[in-house]
Design an enzyme around this catalytic site. Structure first.
Site, PDB file in Angstrom:
ATOM      1  N   GLN A 195      30.344  60.107  31.606  1.00 16.30           N
ATOM      2  CA  GLN A 195      30.382  58.975  30.681  1.00 16.30           C
ATOM      3  C   GLN A 195      30.738  59.523  29.301  1.00 16.30           C
ATOM      4  O   GLN A 195      30.763  60.728  29.081  1.00 16.30           O
ATOM      5  CB  GLN A 195      29.010  58.300  30.612  1.00 16.30           C
ATOM      6  N   GLY A 244      18.530  56.960  26.400  1.00 16.28           N
ATOM      7  CA  GLY A 244      19.152  58.195  25.956  1.00 16.28           C
ATOM      8  C   GLY A 244      20.438  58.456  26.722  1.00 16.28           C
ATOM      9  O   GLY A 244      20.664  57.893  27.800  1.00 16.28           O
ATOM     10  N   CYS A 245      21.285  59.300  26.149  1.00 13.12           N
ATOM     11  CA  CYS A 245      22.582  59.567  26.787  1.00 13.12           C
ATOM     12  C   CYS A 245      22.407  60.307  28.109  1.00 13.12           C
ATOM     13  O   CYS A 245      22.953  59.901  29.136  1.00 13.12           O
ATOM     14  CB  CYS A 245      23.499  60.328  25.845  1.00 13.12           C
ATOM     15  N   TYR A 246      21.621  61.391  28.098  1.00 13.10           N
ATOM     16  CA  TYR A 246      21.403  62.130  29.346  1.00 13.10           C
ATOM     17  C   TYR A 246      20.698  61.256  30.387  1.00 13.10           C
ATOM     18  O   TYR A 246      21.073  61.280  31.563  1.00 13.10           O
ATOM     19  CB  TYR A 246      20.598  63.404  29.087  1.00 13.10           C
TER      20      TYR A 246
END
Lengths: 358, 358, 358, 358
Positions: free
Chosen positions: B324, B155-157
């Site tokens: 990011q 996941g991004c987080y």
């Protein structure tokens, strides 16, 4: 990867403005160019990636403040991203040092000296160079670019306007005294500087015209329109109004013209077909299908320029639209396109796949 | 240019969302991959460049709606950008067809089945695959990726949080029950959909927390933090709060932790040095110098993640920061990095020079 | 319309910054105040509406550059929007001239001289005034404001943090050494100035922390937290990190604290109920219902501050959230609220219906 | 505060769109109006402040879904913010119930039925009302508004265009077949709806023309231009192109016309003087001084419209510019201005001091 013997060395004078940064971004991914010197008076001694942290690990070249002849002597190509008036003085020395030059200022864009001097309120110190300089619009001046030593990179508004107008001017399909150009630029067009006018709180949620009479690009567009129509500089005058909009990059021109008598059976379909035919071999001019209209979002971060037009039968007006990235096709990436032509490289080298994405 | 025999064929299932579009952007410029199938139920039959006009002339591949086994049979790699629950069902068939798979959903990110099922409120139809799936964070699981057939793209987080925390968790330098993650995402994190909540007029000039208790990424971060510390899934719990900010792309994590007793002479300099040492061989993790702090602007459009940290001696709290692109290192470009590892290609192929510029 | 004899005359020193402009906007629609002097060194002689064209036809008052005593002598209230250090010197003369003063700098916000001098790296020229100055947070210091001659308008981050923390600190419901404040401000917080760091192209699509150790507002928050808990200045230390986000106005604080032993049966519902009870008579503090979380969009352009909190049972952390307009409740409009109290006017006069809309 | 017997009761049908929300914002601060009914099919039963949380504590009125006659029977004024086609059917019943009506759709803006029906592709169910409806531009139709029972609130683009053109059309100073209007709107112009086209990631950093041929507002502008010039509907045709820009609120028209022979000694100064004379008694039309050009930022959130023009002697083209808030003077606040006129109230009541600020 390119064969090492094909590699060319490029230097950028005034490399830390926004045009400079876009040149760096473009050349950093180019298969045939390597950086020689990145110059900056303000940031000399600092790695480029300290000024633009997105380049950390990619372009850590240290900025230099060295003599112009030292920049030129070991470079195949020098690109000057300097204010007008400054370029006019130094380009002659770069050329003498034997390098090729692409200049981003207005100093070498005109063939008519008087028009330049009136538009820029300057006396040109090297007017002889004007006739040798090639106007760096590859779609129009490709052949001349192949042997050019000095290329004047076109202004952003002129590029956007001329690509939209060229097919119609060349074929004498529009009334030459009817051209009205209403154009809009993102904020990066103003350059990288501490100026309250371009502060976030002054430009976000704002939209306005500026320079409504006498913006310099007016005469640059006019001269090139005249040449496209086979006339002399100044024969065609255009009405031009720039606007400032709250996005970083991108430029849209909405152009209003009347069809000439030679343009029979004018229709939106015919306008589209004329564009398709004229630009059929061009990679970077994308003619949109049907009545699809350009959006700056689709060209941001790229060297593409999207065009299309429609005809309004109720008023007899043709509307032409073009969208580009003001820093891309409107400045730095077009310079790389020209550089590819100047050095006999594939014209799309390093440029074809650069798109911004969402 | 790559030797033709090195070329791998990649297909993307669910290619028209924002993650799909970023995969397309990344692979379009990749020297070793070619597209085989871009699938879409909604846009089947349309060229990709009609959905995303920035790809006109670059990716005009026509979207298909074909059976999953037909996608798999002539692809070396299939990337699924589908909702959770859907991936869980279909990935097994893709693997059976002999292709490698990178999945973007949460369905294969967990080792602990119960945590997955509780977090996603689903019963997993193929729980056996969980143990084979490799968590696609190359900086941590590079060796496993080399032989993986199924990769769960993080996941991004979690990516943003784990890269910031890893050096400290691995070396037991922080109190494991003290981790507080305050993170902010750009709007593209919500995906491409008609939803009033993400309309321009609802999100511009807005900023807010959401999912303040129980956001799914909390358990994903917790499980991986536990593994980094050499513990079992669920041993470490983290406090996590996501926020939504008015930019398209980008993600920042601001993380608050207490040093453990093992962390002697804690200082900002030491935190920086620990990062430098831990990531010294990593291209895409950039440790910022001194007290320079990350900015999402510097990583937008790229696979880079910038990190740094400081120590507040007045309260004894360590602050770690990482930035990011949520679609880049946080999703699609990290998947390409993983793909490079999976196929024995240079890990930076197609990724090193992608930056957004101004 | 107000009875003419109720009318008070207000002057603003340093009226052309963003705080000044918001004071002008607020007072321009106030039923009981009229402008006497708007001062500006830079713009003296120009109508206010030339600097801020939205005020054309509304506030065309000509800016003056006159002696401070001349500002004071015919004003009931003088508001200083000056840099710290400058206010410290001139406020004493304004008070001597018999006017009431609200100061926007940090110069009179502290009770502990040493903390001020360390935080601002200045020697205070008039330290005796510190004990008389009232900290202009009406929800906490209303009674003192009624008779105050000198009001120190609170900092934006402190207002946002203290309103969120006050109910819990006063009732000793949180561990006082556990306070972590992660806060985000819009760009107007940096003021009106030509500074590249706040240019559109540098801040749009950007998000970053700044001043991660030692931001001045840390000690201001700490001192007021100590007072709220019935302790001495400096007894409570807080961890504080500000961030800069790409919107003009607005501020969000996300605060992490641990419940104290006195806080039994902690739950999200109880946190909400504590807020409801504490602020039940306050117009400008809006406690959001249930688990609804604040959004800066809902408070932009207003004097409202929205608060709510949740409890994370997995980690035992309480999350408190507050959103305000950094120029509104965080600066100029709170000063008007304080002015209303100081002059015995209805506290909501001129403020209740100001909202930004979409 | 207004004497209670002066109070009028206003209801809004379709109150939860962006125009509805701006009506609510405007009337909430109005000294002479109170809300009676706020209707909504979607949100019936919810407090208005749940839909728009900025109104919490200000407008907590519960939305109703009741019969139109019940809305009308206890309202002095009903404002309909409904789609075209719907208004055409229901307004007749509202009028029969004895209330005055301001309608925001296109259904009552035309005098020429055929033009309406062609433009909107509808058959009008109550064409008799067209002759009674007053076009709600107070600067032009003030006298008729005083006794009107049905007011058609002008379109946003028509308002912006007509205010700029009126002085020149009335005095026959421009060639009537030369009018080219290039206009740009903020995203709120598209209304409040879940539509991918207006999602943040689709509109931020974007700029494009739309509806380049045949946008409905073209015929509305044409008819009113004809009337201003003393001609019949349809006698004057205009060229009109709208654009969408990434800001929430605001609209700019850049208009290109040729001076007629009657316009002798045309100059920028004369254009400015004509505006000054024509609008000298108008509060909400602000003629900018000298060559200052309008900016949408200066009018956002207000009922003001800023105008100015310049002459380009090189091409003989006059450029006229006007900026307004598309939801303000372009919609809801202009409706309040009209309502003030309709009820014999001061025309600026509730409107004069509303400005957005920074």
């Amino acid at each position: 990867m390119a064969n090492e013997e094909c590699i060319k060395y490029v230097s950028i004078i005034g490399s830390t403005g926004y045009v400079g940064a876009e040149l760096v971004r473009g050349f950093a991914g180019h298969p045939f160019f390597r950086f020689r010197h990145l110059t900056s008076k303000t940031f000399a001694g600092q790695p480029y990636s300290e000024i633009y942290p997105e380049f950390r690990g990619i372009v850590d070249t240290v900025c230099e403040d060295i003599a112009y002849e030292d920049v030129a002597k070991d470079s195949d190509l020098v690109i000057t991203a300097l204010p007008h008036g400054v370029s006019a003085k130094i380009v002659v020395d770069l050329l003498k040092a034997g390098t090729k030059v692409i200049d981003h200022s207005g100093d070498f864009r005109y063939k008519d000296l008087a028009t330049y001097e009136k538009s820029y309120k300057l006396t040109h110190p090297n007017p002889d160079l004007l006739k040798d300089a090639v106007y760096g619009l590859p779609e129009i001046y490709r052949d001349k670019l192949k042997t050019a030593n000095l290329v004047a990179n076109p202004g952003c508004y002129p590029t956007c306007s001329l690509i939209a107008l060229a097919p119609f001017l060349k074929a004498h399909l529009i009334e030459e005294d009817s051209i009205i150009i209403d154009a809009t630029s993102g904020v990066s067009g103003a350059g990288r500087k501490a100026d309250l006018a371009y502060a976030f709180c002054e430009t976000d949620e704002a939209f306005k015209p500026y320079g409504a009479v006498g913006h310099r690009h007016t005469t640059e567009i006019s001269e090139q329109c005249s040449f496209l129509a086979g006339k002399n500089s100044g024969d065609i005058k255009v009405t031009f109004t720039p606007h400032l909009a709250p996005f970083k990059r991108g430029m849209l021109a909405s152009i209003y013209v009347k069809p000439s008598k030679a343009f029979t059976d004018v229709s939106s379909e015919k306008i589209n077909a004329i564009y398709e035919e004229f630009y059929k071999d061009e990679t970077f001019v994308r003619v949109l299908p049907g009545k699809t209209l350009p959006d700056v979002k689709a060209v941001a971060g790229s060297n593409y320029i999207d065009v299309n037009g429609v005809y309004d039968p109720d008023t007899g007006i043709i509307k032409l639209f073009s969208a580009q990235d003001n820093l891309g096709k409107g400045a730095a990436l077009q310079a790389i396109q020209a550089a590819n032509v100047m050095f006999g490289l594939p014209e799309t080298a390093g440029l074809k796949n650069i798109v911004r994405g969402i």
